[in-house]
Structure formats: structure tokens, C-alpha cells
Scaffold this motif. Structure first.
Motif, PDB file in Angstrom:
ATOM      1  N   SER A   1       2.527   1.729  -3.443  1.00 21.01           N
ATOM      2  CA  SER A   1       1.566   2.183  -4.443  1.00 21.01           C
ATOM      3  C   SER A   1       1.185   3.638  -4.211  1.00 21.01           C
ATOM      4  O   SER A   1       1.135   4.447  -5.154  1.00 21.01           O
ATOM      5  CB  SER A   1       0.312   1.295  -4.398  1.00 21.01           C
ATOM      6  OG  SER A   1      -0.640   1.717  -5.346  1.00 21.01           O
ATOM      7  N   PHE A   2       0.935   4.000  -2.949  1.00 18.61           N
ATOM      8  CA  PHE A   2       0.565   5.380  -2.626  1.00 18.61           C
ATOM      9  C   PHE A   2       1.690   6.346  -2.982  1.00 18.61           C
ATOM     10  O   PHE A   2       1.452   7.408  -3.586  1.00 18.61           O
ATOM     11  CB  PHE A   2       0.219   5.491  -1.141  1.00 18.61           C
ATOM     12  CG  PHE A   2      -0.246   6.862  -0.722  1.00 18.61           C
ATOM     13  CD1 PHE A   2      -1.600   7.168  -0.748  1.00 18.61           C
ATOM     14  CD2 PHE A   2       0.645   7.844  -0.309  1.00 18.61           C
ATOM     15  CE1 PHE A   2      -2.051   8.426  -0.369  1.00 18.61           C
ATOM     16  CE2 PHE A   2       0.217   9.098   0.060  1.00 18.61           C
ATOM     17  CZ  PHE A   2      -1.139   9.396   0.031  1.00 18.61           C
TER      18      PHE A   2
ATOM     19  N   GLY B   1      -3.345   2.151  -3.122  1.00 16.13           N
ATOM     20  CA  GLY B   1      -2.415   2.156  -1.993  1.00 16.13           C
ATOM     21  C   GLY B   1      -3.132   2.376  -0.674  1.00 16.13           C
ATOM     22  O   GLY B   1      -2.842   1.714   0.322  1.00 16.13           O
ATOM     23  N   THR B   2      -4.085   3.292  -0.661  1.00 14.35           N
ATOM     24  CA  THR B   2      -4.858   3.550   0.565  1.00 14.35           C
ATOM     25  C   THR B   2      -5.677   2.326   0.950  1.00 14.35           C
ATOM     26  O   THR B   2      -5.733   1.945   2.135  1.00 14.35           O
ATOM     27  CB  THR B   2      -5.791   4.748   0.346  1.00 14.35           C
ATOM     28  OG1 THR B   2      -5.014   5.898  -0.039  1.00 14.35           O
ATOM     29  CG2 THR B   2      -6.567   5.075   1.619  1.00 14.35           C
ATOM     30  N   GLN B   3      -6.297   1.679  -0.038  1.00 14.12           N
ATOM     31  CA  GLN B   3      -7.101   0.488   0.250  1.00 14.12           C
ATOM     32  C   GLN B   3      -6.241  -0.657   0.778  1.00 14.12           C
ATOM     33  O   GLN B   3      -6.639  -1.366   1.709  1.00 14.12           O
ATOM     34  CB  GLN B   3      -7.842   0.051  -1.012  1.00 14.12           C
ATOM     35  CG  GLN B   3      -8.961   1.008  -1.436  1.00 14.12           C
ATOM     36  CD  GLN B   3      -9.626   0.592  -2.722  1.00 14.12           C
ATOM     37  OE1 GLN B   3      -8.995  -0.014  -3.584  1.00 14.12           O
ATOM     38  NE2 GLN B   3     -10.901   0.924  -2.871  1.00 14.12           N
TER      39      GLN B   3
ATOM     40  N   ILE C   1      -2.870   5.894  -5.956  1.00 17.19           N
ATOM     41  CA  ILE C   1      -3.097   6.441  -4.612  1.00 17.19           C
ATOM     42  C   ILE C   1      -4.286   5.758  -3.941  1.00 17.19           C
ATOM     43  O   ILE C   1      -4.238   5.379  -2.764  1.00 17.19           O
ATOM     44  CB  ILE C   1      -3.325   7.962  -4.694  1.00 17.19           C
ATOM     45  CG1 ILE C   1      -2.022   8.666  -5.089  1.00 17.19           C
ATOM     46  CG2 ILE C   1      -3.833   8.507  -3.361  1.00 17.19           C
ATOM     47  CD1 ILE C   1      -2.188  10.150  -5.366  1.00 17.19           C
ATOM     48  N   ILE C   2      -5.362   5.569  -4.694  1.00 14.93           N
ATOM     49  CA  ILE C   2      -6.555   4.912  -4.137  1.00 14.93           C
ATOM     50  C   ILE C   2      -6.261   3.465  -3.755  1.00 14.93           C
ATOM     51  O   ILE C   2      -6.614   3.008  -2.660  1.00 14.93           O
ATOM     52  CB  ILE C   2      -7.722   4.978  -5.140  1.00 14.93           C
ATOM     53  CG1 ILE C   2      -8.171   6.433  -5.340  1.00 14.93           C
ATOM     54  CG2 ILE C   2      -8.894   4.123  -4.657  1.00 14.93           C
ATOM     55  CD1 ILE C   2      -9.188   6.613  -6.447  1.00 14.93           C
TER      56      ILE C   2
ATOM     57  N   PHE D   1      -3.400  -0.415   2.387  1.00 13.11           N
ATOM     58  CA  PHE D   1      -2.969  -0.080   3.748  1.00 13.11           C
ATOM     59  C   PHE D   1      -4.084  -0.343   4.752  1.00 13.11           C
ATOM     60  O   PHE D   1      -3.859  -0.925   5.816  1.00 13.11           O
ATOM     61  CB  PHE D   1      -2.531   1.379   3.807  1.00 13.11           C
ATOM     62  CG  PHE D   1      -1.957   1.771   5.141  1.00 13.11           C
ATOM     63  CD1 PHE D   1      -0.611   1.579   5.420  1.00 13.11           C
ATOM     64  CD2 PHE D   1      -2.773   2.322   6.130  1.00 13.11           C
ATOM     65  CE1 PHE D   1      -0.084   1.929   6.653  1.00 13.11           C
ATOM     66  CE2 PHE D   1      -2.254   2.667   7.362  1.00 13.11           C
ATOM     67  CZ  PHE D   1      -0.906   2.472   7.628  1.00 13.11           C
ATOM     68  N   LEU D   2      -5.303   0.086   4.408  1.00 12.48           N
ATOM     69  CA  LEU D   2      -6.440  -0.148   5.304  1.00 12.48           C
ATOM     70  C   LEU D   2      -6.733  -1.646   5.446  1.00 12.48           C
ATOM     71  O   LEU D   2      -7.103  -2.118   6.529  1.00 12.48           O
ATOM     72  CB  LEU D   2      -7.676   0.591   4.794  1.00 12.48           C
ATOM     73  CG  LEU D   2      -7.617   2.123   4.876  1.00 12.48           C
ATOM     74  CD1 LEU D   2      -8.851   2.741   4.221  1.00 12.48           C
ATOM     75  CD2 LEU D   2      -7.508   2.567   6.335  1.00 12.48           C
TER      76      LEU D   2
ATOM     77  N   GLY E   1       0.811  -1.218   0.000  1.00 13.78           N
ATOM     78  CA  GLY E   1       0.000   0.000   0.000  1.00 13.78           C
ATOM     79  C   GLY E   1       0.838   1.260   0.000  1.00 13.78           C
ATOM     80  O   GLY E   1       0.561   2.202  -0.745  1.00 13.78           O
ATOM     81  N   VAL E   2       1.880   1.272   0.834  1.00 16.68           N
ATOM     82  CA  VAL E   2       2.745   2.457   0.911  1.00 16.68           C
ATOM     83  C   VAL E   2       3.471   2.673  -0.410  1.00 16.68           C
ATOM     84  O   VAL E   2       3.573   3.813  -0.905  1.00 16.68           O
ATOM     85  CB  VAL E   2       3.749   2.303   2.074  1.00 16.68           C
ATOM     86  CG1 VAL E   2       4.839   3.373   1.986  1.00 16.68           C
ATOM     87  CG2 VAL E   2       3.022   2.404   3.412  1.00 16.68           C
TER      88      VAL E   2
ATOM     89  N   PHE F   1       1.576   9.363  -5.620  1.00 18.49           N
ATOM     90  CA  PHE F   1       1.792  10.722  -5.108  1.00 18.49           C
ATOM     91  C   PHE F   1       2.936  11.416  -5.852  1.00 18.49           C
ATOM     92  O   PHE F   1       2.833  12.593  -6.215  1.00 18.49           O
ATOM     93  CB  PHE F   1       2.095  10.659  -3.611  1.00 18.49           C
ATOM     94  CG  PHE F   1       2.339  12.005  -2.988  1.00 18.49           C
ATOM     95  CD1 PHE F   1       1.267  12.809  -2.615  1.00 18.49           C
ATOM     96  CD2 PHE F   1       3.628  12.477  -2.788  1.00 18.49           C
ATOM     97  CE1 PHE F   1       1.483  14.050  -2.049  1.00 18.49           C
ATOM     98  CE2 PHE F   1       3.858  13.724  -2.225  1.00 18.49           C
ATOM     99  CZ  PHE F   1       2.779  14.519  -1.853  1.00 18.49           C
TER     100      PHE F   1
END
Length: 316
Positions: free
Chosen positions: A243-244, A287-289, A284-285, A291-292, A240-241, A248
Motif C-alpha cells: 500500500s505504501f 500502508g504505514t498503519q 501511504i497512510i 506496517f505498524l 502495508g509495504v 508513493f
């Protein structure tokens, strides 16, 4: 008790009398104390009636009958639960595995201190439609598992220390990967023995080509659970990090490029007019998913009943 022989079976009525008599002969010749555990995986050919007759003649036979067909992994798991021998031997019921291999398998477990010894059907009596995919399957499994000394992970003829079968769980289609499961459980002394492979004498094979797809998916599952089962954030969080950050950095670069063009009074394109911007947004999306997902999986893992369950070999 020296040996428990665990035999999962499905529609093998014709081979059972010959197989159990062969095992008894080998055990008596070597003066082993033993039990034969037959797991009837929902047979429909009268196998259970044969087993009942065999049990009446040989009290060392223990039998379990499933109400329906659950698969080889379920049968092995139940057999491992029932087994009481110091060494547990598994073999198929189709007479393609030789009980004559049992004394050497037993010796290697008890004298050479292996946790698990897996058979290797070096010369197979199967058509190329089975042997070629099997070689590919074994090659991939060796690479992913790190168990480089095994040539035949799926051989039904194996020997285990009692501690091994009491410490692992076999489910789904995981019987193909018992050496991998054992390794992840901390049993690293894994050996191999070349064994005879006989042509099928009765009936027909119960496994179709779909087993290779299922087998590969199960390998990925074992690899992930074994490596990240107790720390899922290390996998999902890292992905996730990365990908984010990638998204970014791309988005920031597009915005900075636009600002530089504005300050130099040169022509420019809006960031939202460039396809690369949408790739960055997707990254970004995602990566956030991811990570969550890792965060939620970590919470579930920390609240699991086996979060602090570890394999302890010895205590002094």
C-alpha cells in the motif's frame, strides 16, 4: 478405555433416555469399554434432572452442567478436557445422529490410522433453508482450508484420536471448523464417512440463520490465526509495504509530471488539485498503519506464552 462419547446438549430432555440406551446397547454388543460424557449447556427444560436419573442407572455416564448457555463450542471443549478414551466420538443429542455408526468410526481411527473421521450426512432430512446454505458454506470452507475430501464440516458425528482433542482448543463458534483447527495443529490424516441422518424426533433446532454469518467470520479468523498467528508481520507488513509503495509511486509520478511540464513551459495542474494525489496520500497512510500494526502484533506474539509451542508427534 476404548471410547469416550461426548454429547453437548441444550434442552433435549425428551431424547436423552433413548439416546443413552441406544449408545449402551451398541457398546455392549461390541464389547467396548466406554464412557458417555453429557455436557448440559444451561438447559432450562429439566434436562439435568433426566441426566441425574440416567447417571443413577448407568455409572459410565459423566455429566457436566453449565450455569448458563455458553454454546456448543464451549461444551465440546469441556467434553474434550474430561474425555479419557483412546477414541473420542462426538454426536448431537437430538437423535439425528446414529450411535450405530460408532463401531465403524472406531475401526477407521484405530485400524486405518486416521487422526479424525468426520461424518457426511449425504441424505439430509432438513428443509432447503438449511441444506442450501450448508452446501455453500461447505464449498467455501473446502476452498479456504484445503481439506477437499470433506463434504460436511459441521456434522456433529465425528471421531478423533485422543491426541487430537487434547491438542486443540474450541471456542466461540469454532465447532464448525474442528477439522480445520486439527489440520492447522498438524493432524492431517482426515477422513470422511457417510452416516445416516434421522429426522428430528423431539423439540426443535437451536440454530438460526445468523449462524452462517458467524460461521464465515469464524472461518476467516481460523484461516488468519492458523496461517499468520506466529508471524503476523508477514501479513500486515506485506500489505502495508504494498500500500505504501503504491501511494508513493503515484505521488512521485504526479510530482515528476508537474516538473516535466514546468521545464517544457506547458500548462500543468498542481498535484494537490488532482484527486489521484489524495488516493496516494490515503494509501501511504494506510500502508504505514498496517506496517505498524504488524510490528506491534509481532512484539505481542514474541512475548506470548505459546510462542514456541509446537505439536510433536513422535520422538525417537
Amino acid at each position: 478405555m476404548d471410547i469416550s462419547v461426548v454429547i453437548p446438549l441444550y434442552n433435549e430432555a425428551e431424547s436423552l433416555p433413548e439416546l443413552t440406551a441406544w449408545i449402551k446397547r451398541v457398546m455392549d454388543d461390541n464389547r467396548f469399554s466406554y464412557e458417555i460424557i453429557l455436557i448440559d449447556d444451561g438447559s432450562t427444560d429439566g434436562s439435568w434432572m433426566i441426566i441425574e436419573g440416567l447417571k443413577a442407572k448407568n455409572p459410565k455416564i459423566t455429566a457436566v452442567k453449565f450455569r448458563r448457555n455458553y454454546g456448543k463450542s464451549a461444551a465440546l471443549n469441556v467434553g474434550f478436557t474430561v474425555a479419557q478414551g483412546d477414541v473420542v466420538i462426538t454426536m448431537d443429542a437430538d437423535l439425528q445422529d446414529s450411535p450405530d455408526e460408532i463401531p465403524e468410526l472406531y475401526r477407521r481411527i484405530t485400524q486405518e490410522d486416521f487422526d479424525l473421521v468426520s461424518g457426511w450426512k449425504q441424505k439430509r432430512h432438513d428443509p432447503p433453508s438449511k441444506t442450501v446454505p450448508t452446501k455453500l458454506f461447505n464449498s467455501v470452507t473446502r476452498s479456504m482450508s484445503g481439506i477437499h475430501n470433506l463434504h460436511d464440516f459441521n456434522c456433529g458425528l465425528k471421531a478423533y484420536k485422543k491426541d487430537v482433542v487434547k491438542s486443540i482448543e474450541v471456542y466461540g463458534e469454532m465447532h464448525r471448523y474442528i477439522p480445520v483447527i486439527a489440520k492447522w495443529a498438524g493432524f492431517s490424516r482426515i477422513g470422511e464417512q457417510v452416516v445416516l441422518h434421522y429426522p428430528r424426533k423431539y423439540g426443535k433446532t437451536k440454530f438460526g440463520p445468523g449462524r452462517f454469518v458467524k460461521g464465515f467470520l469464524d472461518l476467516l479468523s481460523i484461516f488468519f490465526v492458523g496461517k499468520f498467528g506466529k508471524r503476523p508481520m508477514h501479513f500486515f507488513g506485506t500489505m502495508g509495504v504494498l500500500s505504501f509503495l503504491a501511494g508513493f509511486i503515484i505521488a512521485a509520478w504526479l510530482i515528476v509530471e508537474k516538473l516535466i511540464s514546468i521545464s517544457n513551459h506547458t500548462s500543468y495542474r498542481n498535484a494537490t488539485d488532482q484527486p489521484l494525489f489524495f488516493f496516494a496520500l490515503i494509501a501511504i497512510i494506510i500502508g504505514t498503519q498496517l506496517f505498524l500494526t504488524g510490528f506491534i502484533a509481532e512484539l505481542i506474539s514474541r512475548n506470548g506464552s505459546e510462542r514456541n509451542s509446537y505439536q510433536i508427534e513422535k520422538v525417537i
